[in-house]
Motif scaffolding. Sequence first.
Motif, short mmCIF file in Angstrom:
data_model
loop_
_atom_site.label_atom_id
_atom_site.label_comp_id
_atom_site.label_asym_id
_atom_site.label_seq_id
_atom_site.Cartn_x
_atom_site.Cartn_y
_atom_site.Cartn_z
N GLN A 1 -5.63 5.51 -1.64
CA GLN A 1 -4.34 5.91 -2.23
C GLN A 1 -4.44 7.31 -2.84
OE1 GLN A 1 -2.92 2.90 -4.93
NE2 GLN A 1 -2.82 1.35 -3.33
N ARG B 1 -8.34 3.49 4.96
CA ARG B 1 -8.84 2.35 4.18
C ARG B 1 -10.17 1.84 4.73
NH1 ARG B 1 -5.03 -1.86 4.47
NH2 ARG B 1 -5.99 -2.86 2.69
N ARG C 1 3.51 11.56 -10.21
CA ARG C 1 2.96 12.91 -10.28
C ARG C 1 4.07 13.95 -10.24
NH1 ARG C 1 -2.33 15.20 -7.45
NH2 ARG C 1 -3.11 13.52 -8.72
N ARG C 2 5.07 13.68 -9.38
CA ARG C 2 6.19 14.61 -9.25
C ARG C 2 6.96 14.68 -10.58
NH1 ARG C 2 9.75 13.14 -4.35
NH2 ARG C 2 8.45 14.51 -3.11
N ALA D 1 2.68 1.68 -3.21
CA ALA D 1 1.81 2.13 -4.32
C ALA D 1 1.57 3.63 -4.23
CB ALA D 1 0.49 1.36 -4.29
N VAL D 2 1.34 4.13 -3.02
CA VAL D 2 1.12 5.57 -2.86
C VAL D 2 2.39 6.33 -3.24
CG1 VAL D 2 0.61 7.41 -1.23
CG2 VAL D 2 -0.61 5.26 -1.07
N LEU D 3 3.53 5.84 -2.76
CA LEU D 3 4.79 6.54 -3.06
C LEU D 3 5.07 6.54 -4.56
CD1 LEU D 3 6.99 5.32 -0.07
CD2 LEU D 3 5.94 7.57 -0.40
N GLN E 1 -3.08 4.79 7.60
CA GLN E 1 -3.51 3.91 6.51
C GLN E 1 -4.78 3.14 6.85
OE1 GLN E 1 -2.13 -0.24 5.30
NE2 GLN E 1 -0.36 1.05 4.88
N ARG F 1 4.99 16.57 -13.14
CA ARG F 1 4.97 17.99 -12.80
C ARG F 1 6.31 18.63 -13.17
NH1 ARG F 1 4.10 19.31 -6.63
NH2 ARG F 1 6.31 18.90 -6.70
N PHE G 1 0.82 -1.21 0.00
CA PHE G 1 0.00 0.00 0.00
C PHE G 1 0.86 1.27 0.00
CE2 PHE G 1 -2.47 3.45 1.78
CZ PHE G 1 -3.69 3.33 1.12
N ARG H 1 2.76 6.50 -6.94
CA ARG H 1 1.86 7.50 -7.54
C ARG H 1 2.40 8.91 -7.33
NH1 ARG H 1 -4.52 6.01 -6.87
NH2 ARG H 1 -4.36 3.87 -7.55
N ILE H 2 2.94 9.14 -6.12
CA ILE H 2 3.51 10.46 -5.84
C ILE H 2 4.71 10.72 -6.75
CG2 ILE H 2 4.80 11.77 -4.09
CD1 ILE H 2 2.91 10.56 -1.99
N TRP I 1 -0.51 14.58 0.00
CA TRP I 1 0.89 14.94 -0.26
C TRP I 1 0.95 16.23 -1.09
CZ3 TRP I 1 3.34 15.23 -5.06
CH2 TRP I 1 4.72 15.48 -5.00
N PHE J 1 -4.30 9.90 -0.21
CA PHE J 1 -2.94 10.16 0.29
C PHE J 1 -2.14 11.01 -0.72
CE2 PHE J 1 -3.47 6.66 3.42
CZ PHE J 1 -3.01 7.36 4.53
N VAL J 2 -2.34 10.73 -2.00
CA VAL J 2 -1.63 11.53 -3.01
C VAL J 2 -2.12 12.98 -2.94
CG1 VAL J 2 -1.23 11.87 -5.48
CG2 VAL J 2 -1.21 9.57 -4.53
N MET K 1 1.53 8.08 6.58
CA MET K 1 0.77 7.07 5.84
C MET K 1 0.60 5.80 6.66
SD MET K 1 1.54 6.56 1.84
CE MET K 1 3.27 6.71 1.95
N ARG L 1 -2.79 6.38 -15.23
CA ARG L 1 -2.94 5.58 -14.01
C ARG L 1 -2.48 4.18 -14.32
NH1 ARG L 1 -6.99 7.83 -10.90
NH2 ARG L 1 -6.49 6.22 -9.44
N ARG L 2 -2.12 3.46 -13.22
CA ARG L 2 -1.68 2.09 -13.46
C ARG L 2 -2.86 1.25 -13.89
NH1 ARG L 2 -3.09 -1.00 -8.90
NH2 ARG L 2 -3.52 0.34 -7.14
#
Lengths: 112, 172
Positions: free
Chosen positions: B49, B31, A35-36, A27-29, B27, A39, A24, A31-32, B56, B52-53, B23, A111-112
Motif C-alpha cells: 500500500q 503484494r 495525504r492529499r 485502503a490505498v485510495l 496489485q 498536503r 486493498f 491513504r492517498i 501516486w 502505491f501511495v 492498482m 497512520r491508521r
Amino acid sequence: MTKVDDVLSEVWAATSDPPAPLAFNAAVLERIARRRALRDIAFAAMLAFAVWAVAMALGPVLAAEAGLLNAILTTPAVLYSLQIVIAGLAVVYAVRNMPVLRRSVWPLGLRR
Amino acid sequence: MLTDGELVQAARRGQKGAFTALMTRHQSAARSFARRLSADPGEADDIAQDAFVFAWSNLHRLRAPERFKSWLLGAVLNTARSRMRSRARRRARDGAWLDAAPQAAQAPGEAAVTAVQLFQALSLDQRAALALCHGEGWSHAEAAEMLGQPLGTVKSNIRRAKEKLRTLLGEP
C-alpha cells in the motif's frame, strides 16, 4: 532438482497470487486522500502565513507612503479582517475534510 | 485495453480511475513481491500500500511510463527496506528482549512455513534478487535496474543466497 530449488518453489507457491482483499484498493485510495488532504491543508496554511507576513511587512510602508486606498487597505481593522477571512477559509476546508482528518490525524497517529 | 504507459499518462492528467486501474492490474505482483520480502502478510500488504501511495505521489517523476511495473516493484523494495531499518532502530532502542519475542505467525500453509522461514533468513537484497529473477522471471539486468544496483551485485546476491540456503539445508 536440488533442495534449494525445492525450497524456492515452495516459497513462490506460498507467496504467489495472495487472495486479493476487496479493501486493498480502497485502503490505498484512503491513504492517498489523507495525504492529499494534509498536503492541501499545509499548502493553505503556508499561503495564509505568506499573505499575513506580506501584509504585516508592507502594511505600514504602504500606509505611510500611499494614498487613501492603500491607507484603508492597510488599516489594522482591514488586516485583521483579512486574517480572519483566511483563517475562516482554512477552518471551513478542515471541517469539510473532517472525516478524513479524524481518521488520519486523530488521535495523534498519521497512520491508521 | 490501455497499456501501462497510457494509464500513467491518464493518471498524470488527473483522469479518474486511471490510477485505480493501474492498482488493480499490478496489485497481485506488488503484494506477492512484498510477501517475499516480509514474512508477515499484514506488514507485506502495508508495504504494498505504501508503495502505491509513493507511486501516486511520484508519478510525475516516472521517466518511462511504460515501465510502471518495474518502477513499482522498486518502490516496494525501498519501502520494505526503510521499514526494516526503522524496525531495527526500534529494536536497538527498546532493548534486546524484543528479539526474543515470538515473531508474527506465518500465514502461508503449514507445509510452506519451513521454506518461508528459511527464505527469510536471507538478507533483504538477496531475497529481492531471488524473488525477481527466480520468482518473477525477470532477467538479471532488468532486476538490477529495478533494484538500482549494479548487475554484478545482483548476480552475487543470488549466488550468495543460494549458498546460504544450501548451508542452511545442509547440502554439500
